[in-house]
Structure formats: structure tokens, C-alpha cells
Design a protein around this motif. Structure first.
Motif, PDB file in Angstrom:
ATOM      1  N   ARG A  72       0.835  -1.200   0.000  1.00 42.58           N
ATOM      2  CA  ARG A  72       0.000   0.000   0.000  1.00 42.58           C
ATOM      3  C   ARG A  72       0.876   1.258   0.000  1.00 42.58           C
ATOM      4  O   ARG A  72       1.897   1.320   0.695  1.00 42.58           O
ATOM      5  N   TYR A  78      -2.776   3.881  -3.813  1.00 38.76           N
ATOM      6  CA  TYR A  78      -2.982   2.577  -4.425  1.00 38.76           C
ATOM      7  C   TYR A  78      -2.631   1.481  -3.430  1.00 38.76           C
ATOM      8  O   TYR A  78      -1.905   1.696  -2.462  1.00 38.76           O
ATOM      9  N   TYR A  80      -2.224  -3.153  -3.353  1.00 37.80           N
ATOM     10  CA  TYR A  80      -2.356  -4.489  -3.926  1.00 37.80           C
ATOM     11  C   TYR A  80      -2.614  -5.456  -2.787  1.00 37.80           C
ATOM     12  O   TYR A  80      -1.905  -5.438  -1.782  1.00 37.80           O
ATOM     13  N   ALA A 107      -6.370  -5.168  -6.762  1.00 35.83           N
ATOM     14  CA  ALA A 107      -5.739  -3.860  -6.618  1.00 35.83           C
ATOM     15  C   ALA A 107      -6.811  -2.816  -6.348  1.00 35.83           C
ATOM     16  O   ALA A 107      -7.959  -2.961  -6.778  1.00 35.83           O
ATOM     17  N   GLU A 108      -6.439  -1.774  -5.623  1.00 34.88           N
ATOM     18  CA  GLU A 108      -7.354  -0.673  -5.321  1.00 34.88           C
ATOM     19  C   GLU A 108      -6.644   0.644  -5.604  1.00 34.88           C
ATOM     20  O   GLU A 108      -5.464   0.813  -5.282  1.00 34.88           O
ATOM     21  N   VAL A 109      -7.378   1.586  -6.214  1.00 33.18           N
ATOM     22  CA  VAL A 109      -6.827   2.895  -6.539  1.00 33.18           C
ATOM     23  C   VAL A 109      -7.808   3.972  -6.076  1.00 33.18           C
ATOM     24  O   VAL A 109      -9.017   3.873  -6.314  1.00 33.18           O
ATOM     25  N   THR A 121     -12.897   4.729  -4.179  1.00 35.02           N
ATOM     26  CA  THR A 121     -11.997   3.608  -4.441  1.00 35.02           C
ATOM     27  C   THR A 121     -12.469   2.833  -5.660  1.00 35.02           C
ATOM     28  O   THR A 121     -13.636   2.443  -5.754  1.00 35.02           O
TER      29      THR A 121
END
Length: 502
Positions: A72, A78, A80, A107-109, A121
Motif C-alpha cells: 500500500r 494505491y 495491492y 488492486a485498489e486505486v 476507491t
């Protein structure tokens, strides 16, 4: 003989015991090495947490499995989330880490929310085939970095999202170098991708859904940068400093298709295109942004839904030999303006037979290729940091002066060219300067458009009156020239004032 056999067996047992001791000693070094990598990333703002750590691989290598791994970066927004990561190290080279990613992870952005009130998100599901990441070198020292993958598919979809997308990277390869900490040498790398397939869908403001899909072959990007962390990126938009980022890219054939539904405010259909190749450069240096690109062998097609009667129900299209663009601008706030360059060119624009038949069924128009060139040089300044600009807000750029090197368009056997210099007086953006506009064979083109039924005959009378007032004959046959003056007192053309609305 028996004594010899016992001696050899004894030596083998002692050697095995010694090697086992060395392997277990090296195991501790491997754990220290991995912890050092995690600490080095943490110093750069990348947080790594994990569950259980298992080390195997005896006797010739080390295989380290981390479960429940999260990578992170809060500043860049972002993360993972991986069920596991497996890292292998050979006993001969403990500085080389080979990490295999799982077949599926997430994954998050963080992106700005639609109303600009905060962030939201975007979650992405990732499927990977043989995704391998390799680092060679100790943390803080020079490291060689590489990554390969047979295929990496990224999908983001959900009923609560304003858009959905999928990107499929096939045959990707990256090779790069991370200089030692404190070195003035930039980061550098080369990435190649055999093929990229993508799909994107979004609800249109006018109703219905817009879907875009396409692919790009043989992508190659070579890049270098001296920006290592978030502070370096922030400085790039504030003072510029010594920020450096340079990239050169090229691709093979590319194609796309945009599907839109028919709505009350627009015609639905499929707009598609392809190009033979593209190439370009990107540079951030000395507080300036420079972008140049060129695309060759371009073809565009529009297939309306429902089909248009005027085209006989056939799709219409056109080709363009080249599309070229150059943009150079200041990137950081300043009190004084600095150079600004804008260039855009379309060369050999040729409608296909269906489009020509729709425009000119009688064949009265001269069907020569069209051309457009916009070539401007001037000055501008950035009034505040670009990082403070909210989504949808106009860029904080103030134009000083503009030299029109070329503003040319030719089509249907006629041409218009513009040359001149204009300064924009602030803060009211009042233009001051002069332009020379040259029209070539325009009246002849109007005659052909009237003959084709595209223009009504009365249009020629209006055009004749305007050209008599605002143009004078040029040096060459068929030329009409307008000298345009702009200033605080208004606009004049060949000495004749132009009132609002003319």
C-alpha cells in the motif's frame, strides 16, 4: 575395501551435515535480506504487511512464501492485496530475488469523486499468467529490475461504478535499472508489450451507454526519470527543480471501435478507426512539458444506427496519411511568461466513396485530398500549481503573445492560409496585433458547392458582397487577401471596421 566405503560414506555424511548447516545459516541471511527490502520500500512510502512466512527449498535454493500480503502507498492512493507471494533465491546469489505473483489478486486505486468532494476507491481484479518480478542487488545499492508476464488481465466492474473497464496485457517484458541511493543517475527502463486489448463502458450524459474497445500491437516504451518519491513529483508542479522525466514510445497497428446508443440528442452507431503505426516523445525538464506524436496510415469509419438513407445505408469513412501533434508549455507557476508551442496537422484527408456520394452525388466537387495545419508559437505562464486544479476546472494558463506561423486549410480545390502576430492584453484577454488571411479559389469552390446542391444560390451573393468589402486581389490568380487588425478599438479588415456579429 569396506574401510574405503565407510570412509566415503562418512565424508558424505559430514559434507551433507556441513551443507545443511550452511543452508540454515543462509536462511537467516535471506530473512534479513527480505526485511531490508521491505524497510527500503517503507522509506519510499510503500507499506508492506504480510501474514505467515515459510522458507523451504532445501538444499539448493530458498523458496519464501508470504501469505496475506498487502502492498500500500497511502500518498499515491494505491494498494495491492494478494493471497500469497513466493520469492525464490539461489544459494549461489542471495542478492537476486525472483518473486512469482499468484494467478489472481486484487488492486485498489483512490480517484477523485465525481462531485469533487473527496475520493472514491476503484477496485480491480487481476488475473496473471507467469507474472514474475526480479530484483538483483542490495537495497540502497544499484539494482537491476525486471518483470515478465505471459498475460495480465485487469478488470474493474460494478453496479456502483460510473464506468467499467478491462485491459489485457499479452506478452509483457520490462527491464530497468534503479541507481544507488543518493546517486545523480536517473532511473531507466525499457518496456515492451506484444499486444494490449481493452474495453471500456460508461453511461452517456444524454442517455444510453457508450462502449469503447480496441487493441494495440507491438508497444515499446523507453523511459528515464530522476523522480523517486512523492516529494519529487510534488516539486515538479511547484518549482520544477531538477525534475526530469523523458520517454520515447512506438507502436505497431492499433484499432478501436466506439459504440453509442441512439438518443434524443444524438445519432447512435459505431465509430471505428485504425492506424498503421504511432511514435512519440514525452519530456518534463526545466519546469517544462514537451509532447510530440505522429500517427501514420489512419482510417476512420462511422456506421450509423439506424443507417443513413443519404449514404444508401452504407458506413461512411475517410483516411488520413498522417496525424501530427506537438505541444510545448511551461509546467510550473511563474511571474514571467515562457515559450509556448502548439502544432497540429492532418495530411491527405480523403473521404471514401460512400462519404463522397453522400456529400456530392453529382460529382461536381473537386475531390482533392484535404489538409489542415495549425502551427503557433508564443508565450504563456502558469498562474498557480497544476496540482491544485480540480477535475473539470480550466487550466490556470495565461497567454502572453501568439505568432501564427501557419493556420492553413485546403479542401475542394480551395485554400485558406493565415499568418500574423497577436498579443493578449491581460487581465481582459483583449487581442492586439495583425493577421494576413489569404483565400485561394474560394469563389470557385462555392460555385461547385452550389452546383452540387450543398449551398443555395443566394449564398454566392452574400459571399461576393463580403469579399468585395473585406478582401483585395492578391498577387496570384484566384487569390483574395484580408489584412486583419486587432486592438483596443476593435477589429478592422482592410481598413473596414468589423462590428459584433459580422
Amino acid at each position: 575395501m569396506k574401510k574405503i566405503i565407510l570412509a566415503v560414506a562418512g565424508i558424505a555424511v559430514l559434507a551433507a551435515a556441513g551443507w545443511s548447516a550452511l543452508w540454515f545459516t543462509g536462511r537467516g541471511e535471506i530473512e534479513s535480506r527480505l526485511d531490508a527490502e521491505i524497510a527500503a520500500l517503507a522509506a519510499q512510502g510503500v507499506e508492506i504487511t504480510h501474514g505467515a512466512r515459510e522458507i523451504g527449498g532445501f538444499p539448493l535454493a530458498y523458496s519464501v512464501r508470504h501469505s496475506d500480503v498487502t502492498v500500500r502507498n497511502p500518498e499515491q492512493g494505491y494498494a495491492y492485496i494478494l493471497p500469497e507471494l513466493t520469492t525464490e533465491v539461489t544459494a549461489q546469489d542471495v542478492d537476486r530475488l525472483v518473486t512469482a505473483f499468484p494467478e489472481k489478486f486484487r488492486a485498489e486505486v483512490q480517484v477523485p469523486s465525481e462531485d469533487g468532494s473527496g475520493t472514491r476507491t476503484i477496485a480491480m481484479d487481476i488475473e496473471a499468467e507467469n507474472l514474475i518480478f526480479i530484483t538483483d542487488g542490495l537495497p540502497g545499492a544499484e539494482q537491476e529490475i525486471s518483470s515478465t508476464s505471459d498475460r495480465t488481465l485487469v478488470v474493474s466492474a460494478g453496479a456502483d461504478q460510473p464506468f467499467n473497464f478491462a485491459i489485457d496485457f499479452i506478452g509483457s517484458d520490462y527491464r530497468g535499472k534503479l541507481p544507488a541511493q543518493g546517486s545523480a543517475e536517473p532511473l531507466s527502463g525499457v518496456a515492451t508489450i506484444e499486444r494490449v486489448d481493452y474495453a471500456y463502458s460508461v453511461e452517456a450524459p444524454t442517455g444510453g451507454t457508450v462502449k469503447i474497445e480496441g487493441s494495440v500491437d507491438d508497444t515499446r516504451v523507453t523511459a528515464s526519470s530522476n523522480m523517486r518519491d512523492q516529494a519529487d513529483f510534488a516539486a515538479m508542479f511547484s518549482s520544477g527543480g531538477d525534475a526530469l522525466m523523458e520517454a520515447v514510445y512506438q507502436t505497431g497497428a492499433a484499432r478501436f471501435a466506439m459504440h453509442s446508443d441512439d438518443s434524443e440528442t444524438g445519432q447512435g452507431g459505431v465509430y471505428s478507426g485504425d492506424s498503421g503505426s504511432t511514435a512519440g516523445t514525452f519530456s518534463i525538464k526545466d519546469g517544462r512539458l514537451e509532447i510530440a506524436s505522429e500517427s501514420r496510415a489512419n482510417q476512420m469509419t462511422f456506421a450509423p444506427e439506424p443507417p443513413l438513407a443519404a449514404s444508401g445505408g452504407k458506413p461512411i469513412g475517410w483516411s488520413m496519411r498522417t496525424i501530427e501533434g506537438i505541444y510545448e508549455t511551461p509546467l510550473v507557476p511563474s511571474d514571467a511568461p515562457s515559450p509556448l508551442t502548439v502544432r497540429f496537422a492532418l495530411d491527405e484527408v480523403v473521404p471514401d466513396d460512400a462519404l463522397w456520394g453522400m456529400i456530392d452525388p453529382q460529382g461536381a466537387i473537386e475531390r482533392t485530398p484535404a489538409r489542415l495545419i495549425i502551427d503557433l508559437d508564443g508565450s504563456a505562464r502558469i498562474t498557480r500549481e497544476l496540482s491544485t486544479v480540480r477535475p473539470g476546472e480550466a487550466p490556470p494558463i495565461e497567454i502572453g503573445n501568439m505568432s501564427v506561423k501557419a493556420l492553413d486549410m485546403s479542401a475542394l480545390g480551395a485554400a485558406i492560409t493565415t499568418r500574423g502576430d497577436v498579443e493578449f492584453l491581460q487581465p481582459m484577454w483583449i487581442p492586439e496585433g495583425s493577421l494576413t488571411v489569404t483565400l485561394t479559389n474560394v469563389m470557385e469552390a462555392i460555385d461547385r458547392l452550389i452546383e452540387a446542391g450543398i449551398l443555395v444560390p443566394e449564398y454566392k451573393q452574400t459571399a461576393a458582397v463580403l469579399t468585395a468589402i473585406y478582401t483585395t486581389p492578391g498577387e496570384n490568380p484566384g487569390e483574395l487577401v484580408s489584412e486583419v487588425k486587432l486592438g483596443l478599438d476593435g477589429i478592422t479588415v482592410n481598413g473596414q471596421p468589423v462590428s459584433a456579429g459580422q
